[in-house]
Design an enzyme around this catalytic site. Sequence first.
Site, PDB file in Angstrom:
ATOM      1  N   ASP A  98      -8.547   1.400  25.323  1.00  0.00           N
ATOM      2  CA  ASP A  98      -8.711   2.812  25.022  1.00  0.00           C
ATOM      3  C   ASP A  98      -8.468   2.987  23.526  1.00  0.00           C
ATOM      4  O   ASP A  98      -7.896   2.125  22.867  1.00  0.00           O
ATOM      5  CB  ASP A  98      -7.734   3.659  25.850  1.00  0.00           C
ATOM      6  CG  ASP A  98      -8.222   5.084  26.037  1.00  0.00           C
ATOM      7  OD1 ASP A  98      -9.062   5.551  25.227  1.00  0.00           O
ATOM      8  OD2 ASP A  98      -7.772   5.748  26.979  1.00  0.00           O
ATOM      9  N   TRP A  99      -8.861   4.122  22.992  1.00  0.00           N
ATOM     10  CA  TRP A  99      -8.815   4.332  21.546  1.00  0.00           C
ATOM     11  C   TRP A  99      -7.353   4.404  21.089  1.00  0.00           C
ATOM     12  O   TRP A  99      -6.589   5.262  21.531  1.00  0.00           O
ATOM     13  CB  TRP A  99      -9.581   5.594  21.190  1.00  0.00           C
ATOM     14  CG  TRP A  99     -11.035   5.352  20.880  1.00  0.00           C
ATOM     15  CD1 TRP A  99     -11.710   5.842  19.810  1.00  0.00           C
ATOM     16  CD2 TRP A  99     -11.996   4.569  21.608  1.00  0.00           C
ATOM     17  NE1 TRP A  99     -13.024   5.408  19.824  1.00  0.00           N
ATOM     18  CE2 TRP A  99     -13.225   4.620  20.916  1.00  0.00           C
ATOM     19  CE3 TRP A  99     -11.927   3.795  22.771  1.00  0.00           C
ATOM     20  CZ2 TRP A  99     -14.376   3.953  21.341  1.00  0.00           C
ATOM     21  CZ3 TRP A  99     -13.076   3.128  23.208  1.00  0.00           C
ATOM     22  CH2 TRP A  99     -14.277   3.206  22.505  1.00  0.00           C
TER      23      TRP A  99
END
Length: 869
Positions: A247-248
């Site tokens: 995920d970012w």
Amino acid sequence: MGPLPRFIRAPSSLLHHLVYHRVMDVDQTLAKLNVVQKIQLLAGSGAWHTHAIKDGAVDLPPLRMSDGPNGVRGQRFFNGTPASCFPASTGLGSSFDVELAKKIGEALADEARVKGCHTLLAPTVNTQRSPLGGRGFESFSEDPVVNGTIAAAYINGLQSKGVSATIKHFVANDQEFERFSMSSEVSERALREIYLKPFQIAIRDANPWALMTAYNRVNGLHASENKRLLEDILRKEWGYEGTVMSDWAGVYSTSESIKAGVDIEMPGPTVMRGKAVERALMGGKLLPSDIDARVRKVLQLVKRAQESGIPFNAEEKSIDTPELRQLLRTAAADSIVLLKNDKNILPLSDQLKKIAVIGPNAKVAQTSGGGSARLLSTYTVSPLEGITAAAKEIGAEVKYAVGVASHKFLPELDAYIQQKSGEGAGAVLESWNQKPSENFLQTTVDLDQKLSPCDWSTPTLGSRCFLLDGVDETKVNYECFQRYTTSFVPDEDGDWEISVHFTGRGNLFFDKKLVVDLSTNPEYGEEFFGFATIDKRATLKGLKAGQSYDLELRVSNHEFASRSPLPCWGGLRIGGICQFDGEQAIKDAVALAKDSDVAILVVGLNHEWESEGLDRPDLDLPPLTNPLVSAVLNANPNTVVVNQTGTPVAMPWIDEAPAILQAFYGGNELGNGIADVLWGKVNPSAKISLTFPKRLEDNPSFGSFGRGQEHGKVLYNEGIFVGYRGYDLRSIQPLFPFGFGLSYSTFEYSDLQTSSVSKKGEFSVTFKIKNTSKISGREVAQIYISDPEASLPRPVKELKGFVKVALEGGETKTVKVDLNREALGFYDDRQMCWVAEKGAFKVLVAASAEDIRLEAETELAATLTWKGL
């Protein structure tokens, strides 16, 4: 080069692309890459791309990604390319419609292709263990079978046209509070049966080409460095061969995340890889084989992108066709659940003459929840617009009253701002890399001062600007100063409230006078993923409709840039509303309701109440909404309540409401979808994929959600008894049970038969459904299995299959559902495998989790054990 995939209708430009970007051989390309290039591929390039590598030996294009799940936003939060917004996942899950999910996946693939997007960051299949979860609207269901089955259909549709799905967030990412650090403390059995199961189903039935790890820790270890989850279970036990990305800003280690199996750190520029990987190789913490294993998976995903024929570095475009609009409208209507229709008010009569539309969710289209799921829709149809268009067909008059304001923050000013240059709607955002003058933020600043030329500027239509992207990074540093200027043109006379919040420090000026000061040690709130200041308001007296007023916001992002976990140029938001007397507004709504043949009351939440980055504090609708509903119900007995939320809310007025629709967030066409159901153009057929509790305390996760019971840990105390399983266990009557939904038709079930169970655990369930009305409709039949004599506690019943059947009035159909050992088994954490114990099982065919229509038995002759898919 080989034949083109059948789904491609290749224009000459696409053929040109295929000629000059030949599909790579992964092994040959890997052998040609040097160590520096390999390390480069272990992290993204910017927010939405992998790295391009071009030298004499290798020509590797940059793969593009985009957020989902209810649309393809493209590569810009800020000044994004318009996109189609489909219903929120809880709405799609409630449709129980596998074919619809596949069609939506196909439509999303079409949109991804015109946006040059190779990988869509969707679907989300995290489990809604609590109705308060901020991203609950992004997943399909509290039940793993519904969650995984609908996800698989979505993925199959998407990938049938060459666009990679990215199933997420792996795993137990079920709340937003302390989402980067919170440890989900979950038993092995619950992890397997509830939280991993939808991923397992989707991987088995659809093989998503990519998977995204979660932010959180699982039993103490971050998911992005959890080798047992990513290597032992995902890759070895399940045989998953796709690409794993973070995920970012969800990678917190170098060697550990690489050894665990995370192929790509997103976004770029890298924080945990790059030079740190070189250092780890030098120290022997990583081996070249570790790097090659990860790079190979990145190359495989890029190869799929090449095979898709989607151009690289393409200009983003939008799609808007009659066929797409019809699919959006069908999806909106088929996601709506009829929860109550006691007096058969619905469908509405064509003889109506005066219709009242009331409520804060009626005039503005609430298309989706907030956070990364939100996008700029190509167009929207609000409930008021949809109802007005339908009423026009029968010659009825529609009048509107807001009743109450339900905003969390003041409504965005998009409809009321014009560029000061006179060049159209919107505003101008200017950025400086250096402070233009010493007193730029000072409250005494002369706004007529001459500023030095800015380093970069752009027009924008929005009054909410999240500058994660869409900024020329060659001209603007992250530590920049900005000025947002526009002309504000109110549409009503009176006193207006205006508000602002932003990242960093700043001030808002109105007609060159300071009205909001957030320039000195501002307090911080929860917007912009927790990095914004508090939302601060001011009152502007005696404004005139149609008159133009100057608005100017000056902000410094220096402090924010040093705190942000993501590369970002900051964010700002301006909102406003003409003040009104809340009590009088309710009185006006009541008067309108009394003077109408029917009142349609549209209430609910919006993207500010349900959003990534925050959880809800309770089940309540916004302040004053419930008093409005009660007052209107009392004023007109012919009132239809349309509730628009992504997840359950309390309904204290439930006994007084004769008709209730649960509309979720319906995407572009939500207004027409609602109108189609109200007038019976579409017979409602959805059933809620989430249990609606009467009280928050009834939810199985109550007391073990959010802050949890220990620092940094949330204990999943309910174990496997999530959702309806927990209500069954404690014999608690919910407001509406899982799988519940009414129709304008009525249905009768009969003739249940079960086949014998094979040695492999396979069997079938056969029964009949009759439409006992004269109205054609669709019924969702649910098959539950009960194991009354298990060696471990098991739920009273568990959904193991479902089918949606279309029937003409009076028609009967025989339905057959094939099941296998998965329907009989549970996870035995002593043996670390799945077990289906010999003996008798109950087979229950139901219209909802509480409405069991048929019951039979089947028997497994010998115990089965297995691992993997």
